[in-house]
Design a protein around this motif. Structure first.
Motif, PDB file in Angstrom:
ATOM      1  N   ASP B   4      -8.839  -6.840 -15.390  1.00 56.40           N
ATOM      2  CA  ASP B   4     -10.298  -7.440 -16.127  1.00 56.40           C
ATOM      3  C   ASP B   4     -10.291  -7.502 -17.663  1.00 56.40           C
ATOM      4  N   GLY B   5      -9.039  -7.459 -18.179  1.00 57.35           N
ATOM      5  CA  GLY B   5      -9.180  -7.819 -19.612  1.00 57.35           C
ATOM      6  C   GLY B   5      -9.466  -6.802 -20.547  1.00 57.35           C
ATOM      7  N   ARG B   6      -9.900  -5.563 -19.805  1.00 54.47           N
ATOM      8  CA  ARG B   6     -10.278  -4.257 -20.857  1.00 54.47           C
ATOM      9  C   ARG B   6      -9.027  -3.859 -21.506  1.00 54.47           C
ATOM     10  N   LYS B   7      -9.437  -3.068 -22.623  1.00 51.02           N
ATOM     11  CA  LYS B   7      -8.454  -2.149 -23.279  1.00 51.02           C
ATOM     12  C   LYS B   7      -8.270  -0.761 -22.408  1.00 51.02           C
ATOM     13  N   ILE B   8      -7.225  -0.211 -22.539  1.00 53.31           N
ATOM     14  CA  ILE B   8      -7.023   1.037 -21.790  1.00 53.31           C
ATOM     15  C   ILE B   8      -7.808   2.060 -22.198  1.00 53.31           C
ATOM     16  N   ASN B   9      -8.564   1.975 -23.190  1.00 49.17           N
ATOM     17  CA  ASN B   9      -9.616   3.143 -23.616  1.00 49.17           C
ATOM     18  C   ASN B   9     -11.096   2.690 -23.199  1.00 49.17           C
ATOM     19  N   GLU B  10     -11.249   1.491 -22.655  1.00 47.75           N
ATOM     20  CA  GLU B  10     -12.428   0.755 -22.678  1.00 47.75           C
ATOM     21  C   GLU B  10     -13.177   1.030 -21.357  1.00 47.75           C
ATOM     22  N   LEU B  11     -14.412   1.634 -21.320  1.00 43.57           N
ATOM     23  CA  LEU B  11     -15.415   1.514 -20.169  1.00 43.57           C
ATOM     24  C   LEU B  11     -15.812   0.248 -19.579  1.00 43.57           C
ATOM     25  N   ARG B  12     -16.150   0.102 -18.438  1.00 38.78           N
ATOM     26  CA  ARG B  12     -16.730  -0.946 -17.787  1.00 38.78           C
ATOM     27  C   ARG B  12     -18.090  -1.176 -18.361  1.00 38.78           C
TER      28      ARG B  12
END
Lengths: 255, 255, 255, 255, 255, 255
Positions: B4-12
């Motif tokens: 979903d395009g997030r970085k590995i340390n990114e919350l939704r």
């Protein structure tokens, strides 16, 4: 003057939000005053054992409340290990009502499950459930049409429900909220089609009884409310709603 | 790059809506991406039998999903007549976690029931439930303070939960959505206090195993996410949140 | 000094008796101090419905206690008519752990049922169950090899479990007995493979929390205990144990 | 002409045998054509928990069928481990109806249990149950009067029920037998007091709907049948029946 | 010659191990050939509701099998959610038999729970259970004597049980193993007191019947076996056993 | 002199009414004094799973009481959600007894369900059930003969049951009514074939025991009563009864 300022023939404010939950084929959040019900319709590609091999579909409903949808927290039915009599009565009513306006031969050996989950309760949860369930079900069956899995919409007419009752003051009123419901001597739920035919009439006086005249007054009040509900359903269903009643019924006859 | 395009340390994206349902003493709708959970906290003026007469309170949780919260409809636990093992594990986890940050001697012989009802699921329902349940519980206990039924807030610290995991690609990520969860080799849930202490660590590799290094990477990722969750909880709890940790603990000692 | 004179990194005396019950394909009585668990593994020539037609096997576990395995008699779960949340959590954990070291594609459409029945309890029943269940399961799968129903042993590695915890005194200890368990602030169960990889980490502090440093101390203690358990498993499995990890995995790759 | 030669407004032959079973305080075998129901009323000297301490009595009903009361044998509900939705609906209806004609404050903290057990079914079991249950209940309450445990009979009016429906031919008929019931488009049950007031109206069209005119026709047919049922009840209750409606109501007012 | 080389009036080798499980007040592992049953007796300081306030004690039994006690694995009764008819019959039999030799007025308002858990089955599990349960129960009641909570041992006589049957060959035999039991036309269980009085006789011929002469032959065989069981019970109970039958019965009369 | 004026070897008045309920293939109302049991036998064209494909039939029984068949109202087993141990014991006994006199290979893969519903109880309900069930079952199997679905009647002999017991006075009596049953020290049920062979002997002394001499006296009393029951069965079965025992048994051998 009623406890919330409404007239005796006045519904509470009603809202329906389409596609409320993302997964179901049809989903509606219906709000009737403070009563809020999530109606989700799911299409399953098979029918229950007793229906197999008949080339017909089936529609069934389940009803539940969140434990704290009500003023006092209720024990979950899953914790009790059984479904209460009240719940069974309501879900049988919803399923029966929905089936009355659908041509079951018109959508193959499929089941439409309609789940009505009350997240907030303030009276009239069963009638709100029916009104919302009709929309969710129609949206779900509509996806079959869209995917060309069926040729026409097998929904024969609109369907909605309203509650009416006689308060302890003797006054007949439309769409009782929780406080009125607790006070009422007579409680009646009317399920009706868009054409004005009755589908279900359930009237009961737990500690009181009612006369034929009172019955007629209540039927008239219900009718007033139901016309408004049909308008709202038409609006929310839009183009899909226009196909209601236009479907070719089984055996090739036009309705 | 994640699905979903997030970085590995990114919350939704996360949202919490306070007072979502009108009846409960504390109510929050928490949304973590597409996962949506209604957390309702109810105060009951008695404790379960095994706690009676000790002058202490009790906190317990229940967890459920609407049948169509998921991609495929699930049979209701009330229809099955029993609660599944998965549900029991989750509700025991939530209850245990909440109790770890509350001074049970600080709110009398009362029970706080926290109901977490998932209305839409897309991975991480148990961690979202804990994060939202903490807020609902604190609001509910706050009403006791407001009504002067207790003298200080017996909530000792903030509490939130995050999921981390190792995808089949070998990459460790924070806050897995459903698709990632189905793909992951290792799945870990971390429950932590505002002070950075662990409350629960549950890590499991169904078909895979994990090394000590992978464990450390996951713990670090969780920590990053949890700091953001605590910020959000502080914001939503506002003034009441400022009393967290300030309460006089039992036996008259300041924390 | 601990309540039974052990050092902080000392396991209780452990015994395993092979072929304890005559009917099962694999049977072990494991004793860890006063904790005694009968682990019986049964091979059934079919898999549960959700696994059918995939050419793979399944491993599942059940856990129970005799009513008077404990200090105070417990009501039988069959009399209650339901399995408690605690039991479900434990049997799910055992099954998951066993599956992590077996190549499910390596023994056909068969189910291995592993029954762990605690006949006497003194703390650590779930870790003793896992350690004994691994041996019973391996013996049961071994009978398939012996009867030439499979070509190689699909068990990829050894598997054992140990409990660690932090006592109220603040001391971290290995293999808690019942009295220590009741006293402990933090309770952690570690399931590990012979190669030293984690399979499950479950750490919980009901009324307390724990720091990252305490976590690391507990992981080290567990590691020490687990090495001894692997030695004991090797001894009891003898020649069959030598085939562990040597089997050809699915898709024709050597491990 | 109907399938059994009756006129559209003709009841089937009805018999009631008083004191059919020897132990209950009130017992009636009611036969409506081939439908046979044993109605036993039992007096218990306490009320359910939710009624305690209010100085009022309670009336509740249970309904069941012998497995082979019907053409095809049904599985016992005790074997299924649960009561079906249909059974719950019917027993809730019977209990509600009975309570509507009794002054609950008039017989102390007692419960009257009315058991309606269908030993042979040929349509109309719920209406036969209500008509018979009223007699059994009145007999049971009558024993309290006889034993001077109450001063006057707290039964305010007679109560009976009739079924009406619209056959597939479009004809409205009174008192449907099984074959007619299976054929009918609309099925309606009317519960009425001796004074002609409605207690319950339950009308439903599973696959069909009905108009207001059809509703009125059915109400008239029901009325005709109910008058005959009241006559029969008066006859069987004899002298005790004369006290119906004469009792002093709570708060010392004459009705 | 029987399938295991025994004579027709020969018991299988029998062993009883006292204090087998550490927690119960009385515990015995009884082995009858390959049949192994753990009998644990627990003393609880209250009686069930129907016995309260009578100043008498109660004795009750529960019976279960490990899933793989048998050749083929059985589903756990806790998973089924109910106790089977066979289990209920056996545990009612054990409880009834034990109560027949105990003066219930002689140990106060206490309950003795006797749990018979079959860990390995090879025929005769119910008779082995009774024989072992008597010893476990007596040991448990003996602890009350030791702690001076009662003045004399309220056990009036020894109690044991034996199975006899008629094989398909027509031969009457004592103490059937599983293979014989499966072959037998008639199966009979005799429970007897040390004084030679019958407590229970349960004889059944599922596909066959039996004559009065066959009945007498079986009763004689049982008698032979039971004498040996009483000897063994005396040996294992030692000094405590000498108090059996010596107790002062209720109302102050010597037996 | 007994409490109802009978001699010690005198049965209560017995009546059997054939075709009592209209739907079942075989139906009998049996009255033994004040004990009344409806015995309905239903033929189903399939056997339970464990019997499939063996070309044999199955006979099974269910037993229940109306809640107020007894002096004090009992809670329905459907409300409890489970069948009690007593009910299970009785229905297993009835089924086993019926199967002992029927050649199961003689009526194809069919099940005969025999439902024994006690509508009024005054002692001896299980023996009355067996005696009535035999007649209902024979009538039901007779309909298969009549419809030429089987060639000969596979019922090998008559079957009836009687109760005997030893009153607290020490007197042995035949056919105990409820009051005698409550008073008796020993209670024994004997099931016998027309040829005088035993099918079941179940004797029990809850608080008392019995000697071999007392056993013999009871067996003789039972024999006297059973001869009268066989006469009555012959009378009611008429011509069909003459075919009992004349059927060609499986494997082509005459009995």
């Amino acid at each position: 003057m009623r406890n919330d300022g409404r007239k005796i023939n006045e519904l509470r404010p009603i809202k329906m939000e389409k596609d409320y939950i993302m997964h179901p084929e049809g989903s509606v959040l219906i709000e009737v005053g403070n009563t809020k019900v999530i109606c989700n319709a799911s299409v399953e590609d098979r029918v229950p054992p007793f229906m197999r091999g008949q080339g017909k579909g089936w529609i069934t409903a389940e009803y539940a409340m969140l434990p704290r949808a009500t003023e006092k927290r209720n024990i979950r039915e899953s914790s009790k290990g059984k479904v209460t009599g009240r719940t069974m009565e309501i879900q049988r009513l919803i399923g029966r009502a929905l089936r009355s306006v659908v041509d079951l031969e018109g959508f193959g050996e499929r089941t439409v499950w309609v789940d009505c989950d009350v997240i907030q309760a303030d009276g009239g949860t069963r009638t709100a459930s029916i009104t919302g369930a009709f929309v969710a079900m129609t949206l779900a069956i509509g996806t079959l049409l869209e995917k060309k899995q069926i040729k026409s919409l097998p929904v024969k007419d609109y369907l909605a429900a309203a509650s009416v009752g006689i308060l302890s003051s003797g006054e007949a009123v439309l769409d009782l909220n929780y406080e009125e419901d607790a006070d009422a001597n007579v409680d009646m739920n009317i399920v009706m089609t868009g054409a004005g035919e009755f589908v279900e009439i359930q009237g009961t006086g737990e500690e009181a009884t009612f006369s034929k005249n009172e019955l007629f007054t209540m039927l008239d009040l219900a009718d007033e409310g139901l016309q408004q509900l049909f308008e709202l359903q038409k609006e929310i269903l839009g183009e899909l709603g226009e196909s209601i009643g236009s479907g070719q019924v089984a055996q090739g006859e036009e309705i």
